[in-house]
Design an enzyme around this catalytic site. Structure first.
Site, PDB file in Angstrom:
ATOM      1  N   LYS A   1      84.509   7.399  69.246  1.00  0.00           N
ATOM      2  CA  LYS A   1      85.404   6.984  68.240  1.00  0.00           C
ATOM      3  C   LYS A   1      84.819   7.458  66.812  1.00  0.00           C
ATOM      4  O   LYS A   1      85.822   8.023  66.143  1.00  0.00           O
ATOM      5  CB  LYS A   1      85.724   5.486  68.310  1.00  0.00           C
ATOM      6  CG  LYS A   1      86.268   4.749  69.394  1.00  0.00           C
ATOM      7  CD  LYS A   1      87.581   5.246  69.545  1.00  0.00           C
ATOM      8  CE  LYS A   1      88.805   4.640  68.716  1.00  0.00           C
ATOM      9  NZ  LYS A   1      90.021   5.095  68.970  1.00  0.00           N
TER      10      LYS A   1
ATOM     11  N   THR B   1      87.761   1.842  65.167  1.00  0.00           N
ATOM     12  CA  THR B   1      87.095   0.571  65.540  1.00  0.00           C
ATOM     13  C   THR B   1      86.065   0.148  64.376  1.00  0.00           C
ATOM     14  O   THR B   1      85.509   1.246  63.995  1.00  0.00           O
ATOM     15  CB  THR B   1      86.585   0.355  66.697  1.00  0.00           C
ATOM     16  OG1 THR B   1      85.734  -0.543  67.111  1.00  0.00           O
ATOM     17  CG2 THR B   1      85.973   1.647  67.202  1.00  0.00           C
ATOM     18  N   ASP B   2      85.660  -1.133  64.297  1.00  0.00           N
ATOM     19  CA  ASP B   2      84.587  -1.425  63.381  1.00  0.00           C
ATOM     20  C   ASP B   2      83.321  -0.853  63.969  1.00  0.00           C
ATOM     21  O   ASP B   2      82.236  -0.711  63.420  1.00  0.00           O
ATOM     22  CB  ASP B   2      84.676  -2.819  63.018  1.00  0.00           C
ATOM     23  CG  ASP B   2      84.371  -3.762  64.227  1.00  0.00           C
ATOM     24  OD1 ASP B   2      84.551  -3.221  65.439  1.00  0.00           O
ATOM     25  OD2 ASP B   2      84.389  -5.141  64.080  1.00  0.00           O
ATOM     26  N   GLU B   3      83.385  -0.822  65.531  1.00  0.00           N
ATOM     27  CA  GLU B   3      82.213  -0.191  66.145  1.00  0.00           C
ATOM     28  C   GLU B   3      81.734   0.830  65.591  1.00  0.00           C
ATOM     29  O   GLU B   3      80.286   1.217  66.103  1.00  0.00           O
ATOM     30  CB  GLU B   3      82.390  -0.437  67.541  1.00  0.00           C
ATOM     31  CG  GLU B   3      82.893  -1.689  68.383  1.00  0.00           C
ATOM     32  CD  GLU B   3      82.857  -1.731  69.495  1.00  0.00           C
ATOM     33  OE1 GLU B   3      82.197  -1.344  70.350  1.00  0.00           O
ATOM     34  OE2 GLU B   3      83.758  -2.738  70.025  1.00  0.00           O
TER      35      GLU B   3
ATOM     36  N   TYR C   1      80.897   4.856  73.699  1.00  0.00           N
ATOM     37  CA  TYR C   1      82.413   4.539  73.265  1.00  0.00           C
ATOM     38  C   TYR C   1      82.481   4.627  71.851  1.00  0.00           C
ATOM     39  O   TYR C   1      83.058   5.490  71.174  1.00  0.00           O
ATOM     40  CB  TYR C   1      82.585   3.323  73.730  1.00  0.00           C
ATOM     41  CG  TYR C   1      83.891   2.644  73.066  1.00  0.00           C
ATOM     42  CD1 TYR C   1      85.185   3.175  72.880  1.00  0.00           C
ATOM     43  CD2 TYR C   1      83.846   1.472  72.202  1.00  0.00           C
ATOM     44  CE1 TYR C   1      86.494   2.604  72.410  1.00  0.00           C
ATOM     45  CE2 TYR C   1      84.979   0.820  71.508  1.00  0.00           C
ATOM     46  CZ  TYR C   1      86.082   1.473  71.456  1.00  0.00           C
ATOM     47  OH  TYR C   1      87.293   1.173  70.690  1.00  0.00           O
TER      48      TYR C   1
HETATM   49  P1  NAD Z   1      93.459  -0.173  76.450  1.00  0.00           P
HETATM   50  O1  NAD Z   1      92.041   0.647  76.918  1.00  0.00           O
HETATM   51  O2  NAD Z   1      93.999  -1.162  76.762  1.00  0.00           O
HETATM   52  O3  NAD Z   1      94.635   1.023  76.270  1.00  0.00           O
HETATM   53  C1  NAD Z   1      94.342   2.563  76.222  1.00  0.00           C
HETATM   54  C2  NAD Z   1      95.865   3.212  76.638  1.00  0.00           C
HETATM   55  O4  NAD Z   1      95.492   4.509  76.569  1.00  0.00           O
HETATM   56  C3  NAD Z   1      95.826   3.017  78.050  1.00  0.00           C
HETATM   57  O5  NAD Z   1      97.485   2.781  78.012  1.00  0.00           O
HETATM   58  C4  NAD Z   1      95.513   4.298  78.721  1.00  0.00           C
HETATM   59  O6  NAD Z   1      96.597   4.537  79.784  1.00  0.00           O
HETATM   60  C5  NAD Z   1      95.772   5.364  77.336  1.00  0.00           C
HETATM   61  N1  NAD Z   1      95.065   6.729  77.637  1.00  0.00           N
HETATM   62  C6  NAD Z   1      93.880   6.690  78.083  1.00  0.00           C
HETATM   63  N2  NAD Z   1      93.396   8.175  78.100  1.00  0.00           N
HETATM   64  C7  NAD Z   1      94.620   8.623  77.649  1.00  0.00           C
HETATM   65  C8  NAD Z   1      94.983  10.046  77.528  1.00  0.00           C
HETATM   66  N3  NAD Z   1      93.936  10.999  77.959  1.00  0.00           N
HETATM   67  N4  NAD Z   1      96.254  10.426  77.377  1.00  0.00           N
HETATM   68  C9  NAD Z   1      97.079   9.625  76.975  1.00  0.00           C
HETATM   69  N5  NAD Z   1      96.951   8.158  77.091  1.00  0.00           N
HETATM   70  C10 NAD Z   1      95.597   7.724  77.513  1.00  0.00           C
HETATM   71  O7  NAD Z   1      92.760   0.121  74.857  1.00  0.00           O
HETATM   72  P2  NAD Z   1      93.159  -1.073  73.615  1.00  0.00           P
HETATM   73  O8  NAD Z   1      92.337  -2.251  73.847  1.00  0.00           O
HETATM   74  O9  NAD Z   1      94.744  -1.174  73.485  1.00  0.00           O
HETATM   75  O10 NAD Z   1      92.919   0.145  72.371  1.00  0.00           O
HETATM   76  C11 NAD Z   1      93.635   0.920  71.767  1.00  0.00           C
HETATM   77  C12 NAD Z   1      93.099   1.694  70.589  1.00  0.00           C
HETATM   78  O11 NAD Z   1      92.764   0.737  69.628  1.00  0.00           O
HETATM   79  C13 NAD Z   1      91.748   2.426  71.142  1.00  0.00           C
HETATM   80  O12 NAD Z   1      91.882   3.700  70.146  1.00  0.00           O
HETATM   81  C14 NAD Z   1      90.638   1.691  70.751  1.00  0.00           C
HETATM   82  O13 NAD Z   1      89.554   2.394  70.356  1.00  0.00           O
HETATM   83  C15 NAD Z   1      91.170   0.988  69.709  1.00  0.00           C
HETATM   84  N6  NAD Z   1      90.633  -0.607  69.080  1.00  0.00           N
HETATM   85  C16 NAD Z   1      90.650  -1.595  69.992  1.00  0.00           C
HETATM   86  C17 NAD Z   1      90.166  -2.814  69.826  1.00  0.00           C
HETATM   87  C18 NAD Z   1      89.957  -3.706  70.881  1.00  0.00           C
HETATM   88  O14 NAD Z   1      89.675  -4.805  70.545  1.00  0.00           O
HETATM   89  N7  NAD Z   1      90.643  -3.824  71.891  1.00  0.00           N
HETATM   90  C19 NAD Z   1      89.661  -3.000  68.219  1.00  0.00           C
HETATM   91  C20 NAD Z   1      89.824  -1.929  67.477  1.00  0.00           C
HETATM   92  C21 NAD Z   1      90.281  -0.714  67.852  1.00  0.00           C
HETATM   93  P1  TYD Z   2      84.289  -6.747  75.145  1.00  0.00           P
HETATM   94  O1  TYD Z   2      85.387  -7.584  75.197  1.00  0.00           O
HETATM   95  O2  TYD Z   2      83.656  -5.664  75.941  1.00  0.00           O
HETATM   96  O3  TYD Z   2      84.315  -5.999  73.401  1.00  0.00           O
HETATM   97  P2  TYD Z   2      83.181  -5.148  72.721  1.00  0.00           P
HETATM   98  O4  TYD Z   2      81.947  -4.780  73.538  1.00  0.00           O
HETATM   99  O5  TYD Z   2      83.850  -3.878  72.521  1.00  0.00           O
HETATM  100  O6  TYD Z   2      82.955  -6.115  71.507  1.00  0.00           O
HETATM  101  O7  TYD Z   2      82.952  -7.724  74.760  1.00  0.00           O
HETATM  102  C1  TYD Z   2      82.896  -8.631  73.851  1.00  0.00           C
HETATM  103  C2  TYD Z   2      81.498  -9.408  73.666  1.00  0.00           C
HETATM  104  O8  TYD Z   2      81.574 -10.284  74.699  1.00  0.00           O
HETATM  105  C3  TYD Z   2      80.467  -8.269  73.777  1.00  0.00           C
HETATM  106  O9  TYD Z   2      79.273  -8.905  72.851  1.00  0.00           O
HETATM  107  C4  TYD Z   2      79.971  -8.197  75.077  1.00  0.00           C
HETATM  108  C5  TYD Z   2      80.141  -9.683  75.571  1.00  0.00           C
HETATM  109  N1  TYD Z   2      80.640  -9.837  77.301  1.00  0.00           N
HETATM  110  C6  TYD Z   2      79.913 -10.756  78.006  1.00  0.00           C
HETATM  111  O10 TYD Z   2      79.213 -11.413  77.412  1.00  0.00           O
HETATM  112  N2  TYD Z   2      80.450 -10.839  79.254  1.00  0.00           N
HETATM  113  C7  TYD Z   2      81.431 -10.357  79.708  1.00  0.00           C
HETATM  114  O11 TYD Z   2      81.495 -10.311  80.975  1.00  0.00           O
HETATM  115  C8  TYD Z   2      82.024  -9.097  79.001  1.00  0.00           C
HETATM  116  C9  TYD Z   2      82.954  -8.270  79.479  1.00  0.00           C
HETATM  117  C10 TYD Z   2      81.639  -9.038  77.731  1.00  0.00           C
END
Ligand code: NAD
Ligand code: TYD
Length: 368
Positions: free
Chosen positions: A169, A140-142, A165
Site C-alpha cells: 500500500k 491505510t494508516d498501516e 500488505y
Molecule cells: P476487501 O478485501 O474487502 O475488498 C477488496 C476488493 O478488491 C474485492 O472486491 C476484490 O475482488 C477487489 N480486487 C482485488 N484485486 C483486484 C484486482 N486486481 N482488480 C480489481 N479488483 C480487485 O477490502 P476492503 O477492506 O474493502 O478494503 C478496500 C480498500 O480500503 C483497500 O485498498 C484497503 O487497503 C483500504 N483500507 C481498508 C481498511 C479496512 O479496515 N478494511 C482500512 C483502511 C484502508
Molecule cells: P485485522 O482485522 O486482520 O486487521 P489489521 O491487521 O489490518 O489491523 O486484525 C485486527 C487486529 O486483530 C490485529 O491486531 C490482529 C488481530 N486478530 C486476532 O487477534 N485474531 C484474529 O483471528 C484476527 C483475524 C485478527
C-alpha cells in the site's frame, strides 16, 4: 452527470461506498470495476444492481490493455481506487499478489487516468488536465508503521510499513505522490484506520469473532490481545472519502479516523457479551445456538502474527478542521448495530464462508 470509476466496489468498503455515492449523488453514474477475487462478492450489491446509474464490470486493475479500453469507453471524471489485496495474514503467506495488485494495479490506473485527462502542456512542460477530474487513492494508516504507547499518526509521519500488505500500500501511495509531483496529476490520498460494519469479509477480526461466537467455535486471539486498533464505522469512512473527493486540495494526503482506540481483547469481550445478550432475548433466522453456552471460555490465545504492529492511532485534525468532516457513529452505537447486522444476515455469512474461505480458514488456524 459525472462518471465515477470505483475499483474494488464488490469488496467490504467499496460496496458500502458504491451505495453511499448512489444515495448522495443522484446525478452521478457509478461504474464498479472488480475482479471478484475471494473478497469480492456481488451479493453485497443486490439492493442497487438495478439502479440505472450503476454498472458493474468484471476485470483486473493490473490488466493494462483492458483498463485503457475501459477508460476510453467511459471517459471517467473521477476515479476512486479501493481494489486491493487487503488482509495482512494473507500477505505474510503470499506477498507477491499484493505487489501485483496493489502496486502494479495502481500504476496502470494512474497511467490510464493521466492519458485520458491530459489536455496539453503548460509553459514549463507539465501536463495540463481536464477541469474537475481527480484520482483518489484509498490507503491505510498501516503505511505509517506501528506506534508505541503514545503518539498519533499525522499526514507527515514517516512512511514505515511493517507487513507485505502495508508496504505494498505504501508503494502505491508513493507512486500516486510521484505522479502528483512529476506530472502535476490531480490526486488525493486518504489514509484510514481499521473499518468495521456490514459486508466485511469474515477473515477480519470483528466479523470473524461474531461468526465464531455464533458457531461456538474458539476465538483465536493473537499473542496477548493487547494490540490496539483505531476503529471507524465504514459509513464514516465513505463520507470521509466523499468529502476529500469533492473538497480535498489537489496533491494532499488526508488521514481519516474517529479517535476510537480499542485493544483487541476488549473488542472480543464486547462481542461475546453482546451476542450472548442478543441471542438470549431474540430469535434470528438460521441461528439455533443456545445463548447460555456462550462464555469467555471460547477465547484462546494463539501464536502471534509475525511482525504484528502493536498500536495504530489516527490524528484526524487535518480533515476535520480543513474540510469540516466528522464521523457520525459512536463506536458503542456502531458495533451493536454491526453485530445485529451479522446476526440478521446469516445467509450472507454462510455464502461468503463457503468454498475458498473455508479452505483458507483451515490452513491459517490449524497451524496456530
Ligand atoms: P476487501 O478485501 O474487502 O475488498 C477488496 C476488493 O478488491 C474485492 O472486491 C476484490 O475482488 C477487489 N480486487 C482485488 N484485486 C483486484 C484486482 N486486481 N482488480 C480489481 N479488483 C480487485 O477490502 P476492503 O477492506 O474493502 O478494503 C478496500 C480498500 O480500503 C483497500 O485498498 C484497503 O487497503 C483500504 N483500507 C481498508 C481498511 C479496512 O479496515 N478494511 C482500512 C483502511 C484502508
Ligand atoms: P485485522 O482485522 O486482520 O486487521 P489489521 O491487521 O489490518 O489491523 O486484525 C485486527 C487486529 O486483530 C490485529 O491486531 C490482529 C488481530 N486478530 C486476532 O487477534 N485474531 C484474529 O483471528 C484476527 C483475524 C485478527
Amino acid at each position: 452527470m459525472k462518471t465515477v470509476l470505483v475499483t474494488g466496489g464488490a469488496g467490504f468498503i467499496g460496496s458500502n461506498f458504491v451505495k453511499y455515492m448512489l444515495d448522495q449523488h443522484k446525478d452521478y453514474k457509478i461504474v464498479n470495476l472488480d475482479l471478484l477475487t475471494y473478497a469480492g462478492n456481488l451479493e453485497n450489491l443486490t439492493d442497487i444492481e438495478d439502479n440505472p446509474n450503476y454498472e458493474f464490470v468484471k476485470g483486473d486493475i493490473a490488466d493494462r490493455s483492458f483498463i485503457n479500453d475501459l477508460f476510453e469507453k467511459y471517459h471517467f471524471d473521477l476515479v476512486v481506487n479501493f481494489a486491493a489485496e487487503s488482509h495482512v495474514d494473507r500477505s505474510i503467506e503470499n506477498p507477491e499478489i499484493f505487489v501485483q495488485t496493489n502496486v502494479m494495479g495502481t500504476q496502470v490506473l494512474l497511467d490510464a487516468a493521466k492519458n485520458l485527462w491530459q489536455t496539453g502542456k503548460d509553459e514549463n512542460g507539465y501536463p495540463t488536465y481536464r477541469e474537475g477530474v481527480k484520482y483518489l487513492q484509498v490507503s491505510t494508516d498501516e503505511v505509517y508503521g506501528a506506534l508505541g504507547k503514545t503518539g498519533m499518526f499525522t499526514e507527515t509521519t514517516p512512511i514505515q510499513p511493517n507487513s507485505p500488505y502495508s508496504s505494498s500500500k505504501a508503494g502505491a501511495d508513493l507512486l500516486v505522490r510521484a505522479y502528483g509531483n512529476t506530472f502535476k496529476f490531480p490526486m488525493n490520498i486518504t489514509r484510514c484506520s481499521n473499518n468495521y460494519g456490514p459486508y466485511q469479509f469474515p477473515e477480519k477480526l470483528i466479523p470473524l469473532m461474531i461468526s465464531n461466537v455464533v458457531e461456538l467455535k474458539n476465538l483465536p486471539i493473537y499473542g496477548d490481545g493487547m494490540q490496539i486498533r483505531d476503529w471507524l464505522h465504514v459509513k464514516d469512512h465513505c463520507s470521509g472519502i466523499d468529502t476529500v473527493l469533492h473538497k480535498g486540495r489537489l496533491g494532499e494526503v488526508y488521514n481519516i479516523g474517529g479517535n476510537n482506540e480499542k485493544a483487541n481483547i476488549e473488542i472480543v469481550d464486547l462481542i461475546i457479551a453482546n451476542v450472548k445478550e442478543k441471542l438470549s432475548k431474540n430469535q434470528y433466522n438460521g441461528i439455533d445456538t443456545d445463548a447460555s453456552t456462550i462464555s469467555d471460555d471460547l477465547k484462546i490465545h494463539v501464536e502471534d502474527r509475525l511482525g504484528h504492529d502493536r498500536r495504530y492511532a489516527i490524528d484526524n485534525t487535518k480533515i476535520t478542521t480543513e474540510l469540516g468532516w466528522s464521523p457520525s457513529y459512536t463506536f458503542e452505537q456502531g458495533i451493536v448495530e454491526t453485530i445485529d447486522w451479522y446476526l440478521n444476515n446469516q445467509d450472507w455469512l454462510k455464502q461468503v464462508k463457503s468454498g475458498g474461505y473455508q479452505e483458507y480458514y483451515e490452513k491459517m488456524y490449524s497451524k496456530k
